[in-house]
Design a protein around this motif. Structure first.
Motif, PDB file in Angstrom:
ATOM      1  N   UNK A 118       0.967  -1.075  -0.025  1.00 19.98           N
ATOM      2  CA  UNK A 118      -0.004  -0.194   0.070  1.00 19.98           C
ATOM      3  C   UNK A 118       0.804   1.235  -0.042  1.00 19.98           C
ATOM      4  N   UNK A 119       0.686   2.133  -0.890  1.00 21.94           N
ATOM      5  CA  UNK A 119       1.337   3.361  -1.102  1.00 21.94           C
ATOM      6  C   UNK A 119       0.387   4.450  -0.811  1.00 21.94           C
ATOM      7  N   UNK A 167     -10.710  -4.275   3.008  1.00 18.25           N
ATOM      8  CA  UNK A 167     -11.481  -5.595   3.327  1.00 18.25           C
ATOM      9  C   UNK A 167     -12.296  -6.152   2.516  1.00 18.25           C
ATOM     10  N   UNK A 168     -12.826  -5.224   1.643  1.00 10.37           N
ATOM     11  CA  UNK A 168     -13.821  -5.982   0.400  1.00 10.37           C
ATOM     12  C   UNK A 168     -12.806  -6.588  -0.641  1.00 10.37           C
ATOM     13  N   UNK A 169     -11.424  -6.535  -0.691  1.00  8.03           N
ATOM     14  CA  UNK A 169     -10.705  -7.285  -1.345  1.00  8.03           C
ATOM     15  C   UNK A 169     -10.154  -8.574  -0.679  1.00  8.03           C
ATOM     16  N   UNK A 170     -10.732  -8.733   0.678  1.00 10.84           N
ATOM     17  CA  UNK A 170     -10.080  -9.869   1.448  1.00 10.84           C
ATOM     18  C   UNK A 170      -8.835  -9.615   1.979  1.00 10.84           C
ATOM     19  N   UNK A 171      -8.123  -8.654   1.958  1.00  9.76           N
ATOM     20  CA  UNK A 171      -6.800  -8.403   2.414  1.00  9.76           C
ATOM     21  C   UNK A 171      -6.485  -8.463   3.674  1.00  9.76           C
ATOM     22  N   UNK A 172      -5.928  -9.169   4.289  1.00 11.27           N
ATOM     23  CA  UNK A 172      -5.696  -9.499   5.946  1.00 11.27           C
ATOM     24  C   UNK A 172      -4.262  -9.050   6.242  1.00 11.27           C
ATOM     25  N   UNK A 173      -3.340  -8.935   5.372  1.00  8.07           N
ATOM     26  CA  UNK A 173      -2.181  -8.475   5.629  1.00  8.07           C
ATOM     27  C   UNK A 173      -1.398  -7.517   4.448  1.00  8.07           C
ATOM     28  N   UNK A 174      -0.845  -6.678   5.040  1.00  2.82           N
ATOM     29  CA  UNK A 174      -0.017  -5.820   3.876  1.00  2.82           C
ATOM     30  C   UNK A 174       1.376  -6.047   4.261  1.00  2.82           C
ATOM     31  N   UNK A 208      -3.605   0.953  12.450  1.00  4.97           N
ATOM     32  CA  UNK A 208      -4.258   0.560  13.774  1.00  4.97           C
ATOM     33  C   UNK A 208      -5.426  -0.415  13.535  1.00  4.97           C
ATOM     34  N   UNK A 209      -5.621  -0.744  12.194  1.00  8.40           N
ATOM     35  CA  UNK A 209      -6.726  -1.575  11.936  1.00  8.40           C
ATOM     36  C   UNK A 209      -6.266  -3.145  12.305  1.00  8.40           C
ATOM     37  N   UNK A 210      -7.251  -4.089  11.824  1.00  6.37           N
ATOM     38  CA  UNK A 210      -6.989  -5.500  12.072  1.00  6.37           C
ATOM     39  C   UNK A 210      -5.943  -6.046  11.038  1.00  6.37           C
ATOM     40  N   UNK A 211      -5.774  -5.217  10.085  1.00  3.70           N
ATOM     41  CA  UNK A 211      -4.906  -5.826   9.131  1.00  3.70           C
ATOM     42  C   UNK A 211      -3.431  -5.947   9.628  1.00  3.70           C
ATOM     43  N   UNK A 212      -2.784  -7.008   9.276  1.00  2.00           N
ATOM     44  CA  UNK A 212      -1.430  -7.257   9.570  1.00  2.00           C
ATOM     45  C   UNK A 212      -0.491  -6.669   8.814  1.00  2.00           C
ATOM     46  N   UNK A 213       0.525  -5.772   9.422  1.00  2.00           N
ATOM     47  CA  UNK A 213       1.399  -5.066   8.842  1.00  2.00           C
ATOM     48  C   UNK A 213       2.776  -5.699   8.750  1.00  2.00           C
TER      49      UNK A 213
END
Length: 323
Positions: free
Chosen positions: A94-95, A111-118, A139-144
């Motif tokens: 993500x840029x 989230x709509x794309x089903x992405x759980x990790x960046x 700060x979201x639930x997405x793993x960074x």
């Protein structure tokens, strides 16, 4: 006694009854014909072979052999930048993420794309219309995986609310923060080339991290807000900026998109990320200049989010507000 007399005529051969019957049967066969004496099996008429056509064939149609390798998303965040690269193996970058108010928009889109990790999050430079929304993404639930930002001289490190909150979110998440370095990374079946401008002054736009993405013969250039001085530097330093898709620098501002730079880029597609603003973005002269190189110019304020799909047969483009 006189001897008995022998018959003076020859004795005829006599035919036995069975032999006579066989002879009669043979003569009868010759007379009536062999075909009438033996019974043949009736000939069964074979049905015609079916003719196979595209409509009547029971075979499955040949599958579409077009294969997708990656997608590049220019997310509509109003007057700001946000781009997402998804490689064919699911690796993500993500840029930027627009102003703070668009952070939720970007999170919802992911989230709509089903992405759980960046795997990578890049803040091209510390202006709020680029990094403001990153705080909510982190700060979201997405793993960074890791965060990459340009290293600034101490005297130019901003103390803005957007920058401070972003650093706080990174600390709270516990994800690593790295200073951007010029390097090339494997990215699925493609490559990412990161270029850090050689700059040391107060204009934060010119610290923008420049990223090139190559995949299956297609190429993209993400320019942040670099201005003409850095565009010229890239060309003079021999950086390969010749790509298919150009993210137009600085929202189409007159400070960027010089002829020198565009001559080196030779873009087939241009994307301008902008929204309602008082900066005259995109500048009409810049748009006219871009039209000298391509008719394929997309604007997020007009077309909404624009998505490029890299396939083995070229680029496929879809826009939120039409093709």
């Amino acid at each position: 006694m006189p001897p008995s007399r022998r018959s003076t005529h020859k004795r005829k051969n006599r035919i036995s009854l069975p032999a006579a019957l066989v002879l009669i049967a043979a003569l009868f066969i010759i007379y009536v014909g062999v075909d009438h004496f033996f019974v043949e099996e009736p000939e069964v008429e074979k049905p015609d072979e079916p003719v196979t056509t595209a409509a009547s064939s029971s075979e499955e149609p040949e599958p579409d052999d077009e294969q997708s390798y990656a997608t590049v998303h220019f997310i509509n965040v109003g007057q700001g930048d946000s781009e997402l690269i998804i490689a064919d193996d699911g690796t993500t970058m993500l840029i930027d993420a627009g102003e703070a108010e668009y952070g939720d928009t970007v999170v919802a889109y992911l989230s709509e794309l089903g992405i759980t990790k960046l795997d990578y999050v890049v803040g091209t430079h510390p202006h709020s219309d680029h990094i403001g929304g990153l705080r909510k993404v982190i700060a979201s639930d997405i793993e960074i995986g890791e965060v990459i930002m340009p290293e600034l001289p101490d005297e130019y490190v901003p103390t803005t609310n957007a920058y401070e909150k972003l650093l706080d979110a990174i600390d709270e998440k516990g994800c690593p923060l790295y200073a951007a370095e010029s390097t090339t990374l494997e990215f699925g079946s493609g490559t990412l080339t990161i270029t850090v401008p050689d700059y040391d002054s107060s204009n934060l736009n010119n610290y923008s991290v420049v990223i090139r993405f190559d995949c299956d013969g297609s190429s993209f250039l993400f320019t942040g807000d670099i201005e003409k001085a850095i565009e010229t530097q890239l060309v003079e330093n021999g950086v390969n900026v010749d790509v298919d898709v150009l993210k137009v620098a600085h929202h189409g501002s007159s400070t960027s998109s010089s002829y020198t730079f565009l001559d080196a880029v030779t873009p087939e597609y241009c994307v301008i990320e902008c929204g309602d603003n008082s900066y005259n973005h995109p500048n009409s002269d810049v748009v006219t200049r871009l039209e000298l190189y391509t008719e394929n110019i997309y604007r997020t304020d007009v077309d909404g989010t624009v998505v490029f799909t890299v396939t083995n047969s070229g680029l496929s483009i879809s826009a939120e507000n039409g093709e």
